[in-house]
Write an enzyme that holds these catalytic residues in place. Structure first.
Site, PDB file in Angstrom:
ATOM      1  N   ASN A 290       0.906  -1.021   0.010  1.00 24.94           N
ATOM      2  CA  ASN A 290       0.110  -0.003  -0.009  1.00 24.94           C
ATOM      3  C   ASN A 290       1.034   1.127   0.029  1.00 24.94           C
ATOM      4  OD1 ASN A 290      -1.765   2.165   0.599  1.00 24.94           O
ATOM      5  ND2 ASN A 290      -2.297   1.483   2.830  1.00 24.94           N
ATOM      6  N   TRP A 291       1.036   1.938  -1.137  1.00 20.07           N
ATOM      7  CA  TRP A 291       1.984   3.082  -1.248  1.00 20.07           C
ATOM      8  C   TRP A 291       1.365   4.238  -0.643  1.00 20.07           C
ATOM      9  CZ3 TRP A 291       3.956   2.552  -6.938  1.00 20.07           C
ATOM     10  CH2 TRP A 291       4.454   1.149  -7.248  1.00 20.07           C
ATOM     11  N   LYS A 292       0.298   4.302  -0.430  1.00 23.45           N
ATOM     12  CA  LYS A 292      -0.485   5.502   0.390  1.00 23.45           C
ATOM     13  C   LYS A 292      -0.341   6.758  -0.431  1.00 23.45           C
ATOM     14  CE  LYS A 292      -0.147   3.335   4.831  1.00 23.45           C
ATOM     15  NZ  LYS A 292      -0.267   3.182   6.207  1.00 23.45           N
TER      16      LYS A 292
ATOM     17  N   HIS B  77      -9.731   1.078   4.977  1.00 19.50           N
ATOM     18  CA  HIS B  77      -8.336   1.167   5.551  1.00 19.50           C
ATOM     19  C   HIS B  77      -8.502   2.044   6.633  1.00 19.50           C
ATOM     20  CE1 HIS B  77      -4.101   2.525   6.573  1.00 19.50           C
ATOM     21  NE2 HIS B  77      -3.707   1.066   5.926  1.00 19.50           N
TER      22      HIS B  77
ATOM     23  N   GLU C  29      -6.745   4.684   8.000  1.00 20.94           N
ATOM     24  CA  GLU C  29      -6.585   5.806   7.701  1.00 20.94           C
ATOM     25  C   GLU C  29      -7.905   6.621   7.038  1.00 20.94           C
ATOM     26  OE1 GLU C  29      -2.791   5.301   5.728  1.00 20.94           O
ATOM     27  OE2 GLU C  29      -2.218   4.781   7.534  1.00 20.94           O
TER      28      GLU C  29
ATOM     29  N   GLU D  78      -5.399  -5.354  10.681  1.00 24.95           N
ATOM     30  CA  GLU D  78      -4.495  -4.128  10.740  1.00 24.95           C
ATOM     31  C   GLU D  78      -4.877  -3.624  11.965  1.00 24.95           C
ATOM     32  OE1 GLU D  78      -2.452  -3.156   7.047  1.00 24.95           O
ATOM     33  OE2 GLU D  78      -4.043  -1.688   7.057  1.00 24.95           O
TER      34      GLU D  78
ATOM     35  N   GLY E 218       2.215   1.977  10.768  1.00 24.33           N
ATOM     36  CA  GLY E 218       3.347   3.111  10.772  1.00 24.33           C
ATOM     37  C   GLY E 218       4.053   3.511  12.094  1.00 24.33           C
TER      38      GLY E 218
ATOM     39  N   SER F 269       3.486  -2.390  10.425  1.00 28.17           N
ATOM     40  CA  SER F 269       4.756  -2.267  10.706  1.00 28.17           C
ATOM     41  C   SER F 269       5.461  -3.691  10.079  1.00 28.17           C
ATOM     42  CB  SER F 269       5.125  -1.872  12.019  1.00 28.17           C
ATOM     43  OG  SER F 269       4.656  -0.761  12.321  1.00 28.17           O
TER      44      SER F 269
HETATM   45  P1  PGA Z   1       2.721   0.188   7.733  1.00 26.19           P
HETATM   46  O1  PGA Z   1       1.323   0.361   6.917  1.00 26.19           O
HETATM   47  O2  PGA Z   1       3.295  -1.081   7.064  1.00 26.19           O
HETATM   48  O3  PGA Z   1       3.464   1.201   7.407  1.00 26.19           O
HETATM   49  O4  PGA Z   1       2.535  -0.022   9.276  1.00 26.19           O
HETATM   50  C1  PGA Z   1       0.520  -0.631   6.816  1.00 26.19           C
HETATM   51  C2  PGA Z   1      -0.808  -0.259   6.344  1.00 26.19           C
HETATM   52  O5  PGA Z   1      -1.155   0.869   6.587  1.00 26.19           O
HETATM   53  O6  PGA Z   1      -1.374  -1.142   5.571  1.00 26.19           O
END
Ligand code: PGA
Length: 251
Positions: free
Chosen positions: A9-11, A95, A97, A165, A171, A210
């Site tokens: 997931n490149w966000k 997600h 976020e 998640e 993150g 992470s």
């Molecule tokens: P991260 O993000 O690996 O940077 O913790 C995972 C995600 O949000 O899918």
């Protein structure tokens, strides 16, 4: 036997040029993979070019979000058909976020999951508890609610991938222990069994939060962990390919 998945997931990272370079490195580095799937989810602006760069390879394209309507006056939104048009086969839905910063509710997530399936996109449905919820001991009821609401009215889950998640692990560098993750994955598989019976054993459940090449091998050793949804470590070829290499041969 469930095939593993590693999804990046490149966000909100990478210009078109950066995206193509990263996709090409991933394509090269995954030429020989077997019994697994590699998925990359670039930002919307890079989907078309990355889709063209990985066409015909073993790397699949995912979007990070979509709207649940086919078209219309929804300024700034992207329709499911547009994602299919640029070569997406998967779409990340719900997600944390999106839930936190864009106030997506379980009801929104449900509409999106149903629409994705209806148009032939495979949803990667994200669920997870916050740190506060874990401390309060309500992780299971949160996950139960998120999954049941997201899948309400969904009759066939063959094309659904679930990503567990924990919000506190995204993150933050605070990865869940393999025991903590497996406990929730096992719990999720139980919910799927209750809802869908025997097919539940074929549904892939990914861990996210992470993940790095240094912590994936323990996680992937667990019975109900079928792969990873990777954020930060999916932005550098070595880090992402390192995760895939750790999984190859273990699952
Ligand atoms: P991260 O993000 O690996 O940077 O913790 C995972 C995600 O949000 O899918």
């Amino acid at each position: 036997m469930r095939n593993w998945i590693v999804a990046g997931n490149w966000k909100m990272h990478n210009t078109t040029g950066e995206s193509i370079a990263l996709a090409q490195a991933i394509k090269e580095g995954t030429k020989d993979i077997k019994n697994g799937e590699v998925i990359i989810a670039p930002p919307f602006t890079s989907l078309f070019s990355v889709g063209a760069a990985i066409k015909g390879t073993q790397v699949s394209l995912a979007a990070q979000n979509m709207h649940h309507e086919d078209k219309g006056a929804f300024t700034g939104e992207i329709a499911p058909g547009m994602l299919k048009d640029v070569g997406c086969t998967y779409v990340i839905i719900g997600h944390s976020e999106r839930r936190k910063y864009f106030h997506e509710s379980d009801e929104d997530v449900n509409l999106k999951v149903k629409k994705a399936l209806a148009v032939g996109l495979k949803p990667i449905l994200c669920v997870g508890e916050t740190e506060d919820e874990r401390v309060k001991g309500v992780t299971q009821s949160i996950i139960d609610t998120q999954i049941k609401k997201a899948l309400s009215g969904v009759e066939n889950i063959d094309n659904v991938v679930i990503a567990y998640e924990p919000v506190w692990a995204i993150g933050t560098g605070k990865v869940a222990t393999s025991a903590q993750a497996e406990e929730v994955h096992h719990f999720i598989r139980g919910i799927l069994k209750e809802l869908y019976g025997a097919v539940s054993k074929d549904i892939r459940i990914l861990y996210g939060g992470s993940v790095t090449k240094d912590n994936i091998s323990e996680l992937i050793g667990m019975e109900n962990i079928d792969g990873a949804l990777v954020g930060g470590a999916s932005l550098k070829p070595d880090a992402f390919l390192g995760i895939i290499n750790q999984i190859t041969g273990k699952k």
